[in-house]
Write an enzyme that holds these catalytic residues in place. Structure first.
Site, short mmCIF file in Angstrom:
data_model
loop_
_atom_site.label_atom_id
_atom_site.label_comp_id
_atom_site.label_asym_id
_atom_site.label_seq_id
_atom_site.Cartn_x
_atom_site.Cartn_y
_atom_site.Cartn_z
N ASP A 1 104.06 -28.20 -48.31
CA ASP A 1 104.46 -29.29 -49.17
C ASP A 1 105.39 -28.87 -50.31
O ASP A 1 105.31 -27.59 -50.38
CB ASP A 1 103.19 -29.72 -50.00
CG ASP A 1 102.12 -30.53 -49.07
OD1 ASP A 1 102.55 -30.77 -48.04
OD2 ASP A 1 100.91 -30.28 -49.67
N ARG A 2 106.02 -29.61 -50.99
CA ARG A 2 107.09 -29.18 -52.16
C ARG A 2 106.43 -28.52 -53.11
O ARG A 2 106.88 -27.44 -53.51
CB ARG A 2 107.76 -30.72 -52.78
CG ARG A 2 108.60 -30.39 -53.83
CD ARG A 2 108.66 -31.50 -54.89
NE ARG A 2 108.96 -32.52 -54.22
CZ ARG A 2 110.13 -33.22 -54.10
NH1 ARG A 2 111.17 -32.32 -54.69
NH2 ARG A 2 110.61 -34.11 -53.49
#
Ligand code: URA
Length: 236
Positions: A101-102
């Site tokens: 994920d970011r």
């Protein structure tokens, strides 16, 4: 293959730039200046471009310590990607093996080896992935048992058994730190697993994937080539 393709595969320029440079006499193949971009070369050719020997490698492998705020994609018009963090010269066909994920940090393998990527990501192969997590909430032994049995998430998703190791719990701050090992890689899996036991992930970092462990000397945003031992451990 063509000389201009050989050089662009090795990341020293775009095909159109290289065509111009080769025509101007920038490339020497096996001791001879070659001005034809279509000249045939192979991995055994000795290619010198603008004074540097350019060795042909079919596959390349980097370990990246992904920082938060960067997306796990090969290219994006607006956002910085993990491939942007690989220093030049770099091949144009690199991709990340799986996604973080970011806001997740840690180990990400970047390569152009599709077969290895498939081996590491295929659900059939159950490759262990270890994460360090900080959560808001109090983890306890019953969570460890639930993770070990295989959680069923609120949307019905059945998780494979996972190892949860509680590192510390702060009753005052209502937080816990833990290490979790999962053997699959569903969307937001770790966050969803913790959420299903009432804990929200506030920090997540991948520590290892199969035989590959994050090099502690890599700062977030830094990468390095895999070592011979690491490549051997991966079976490449
Ligand atoms: N699980 C998550 O929830 N996020 C990640 O980035 C990786 C695993």
């Amino acid at each position: 293959m063509r000389l201009d393709k050989y050089l662009s595969d090795m990341g020293v320029g775009t095909r159109s730039e290289l065509k111009k440079d080769i025509r101007k006499g920038g490339a020497v193949v096996d001791g001879e200046v070659i001005k034809d971009p279509g000249h045939s070369v192979d991995a055994s050719s000795r290619v010198v471009f603008k004074g540097s020997v350019i060795k042909y490698e079919e596959f390349v492998y980097y370990m990246l310590n992904k920082p938060a705020g960067v997306i796990s994609a090969s290219e994006d018009d607006r956002e910085e990607t993990v491939i942007d963090l690989i220093p030049e010269p770099k091949r144009r066909d690199l991709f990340p093996v799986g996604r973080l994920d970011r806001d997740t940090e840690g180990l990400l393998l970047i390569t152009n080896d599709g077969a290895l990527s498939h081996r590491l990501l295929s659900p059939k192969h159950h490759v262990d992935k270890v994460y360090y997590a900080e959560v808001s909430g109090i983890l306890n032994e019953s969570d460890v048992e639930l993770f070990a049995e295989g959680l069923v998430l609120s949307d019905g998703l059945e998780c494979m058994p996972a190892d949860l190791k509680i590192i510390s719990v702060s009753e005052d701050e209502y937080t816990s730190k833990a290490e979790i090992t999962i053997r699959e890689g569903k969307f937001h899996q770790v966050k969803r697993m913790f959420s299903s036991v009432g804990a929200e992930v506030t920090y997540l970092k991948r520590l290892s994937m199969g035989p590959l462990s994050l090099d502690q000397d890599l700062e977030p945003g830094e990468c390095r080539r895999l070592s011979a031992d690491e490549l051997e451990a991966l079976g490449v």
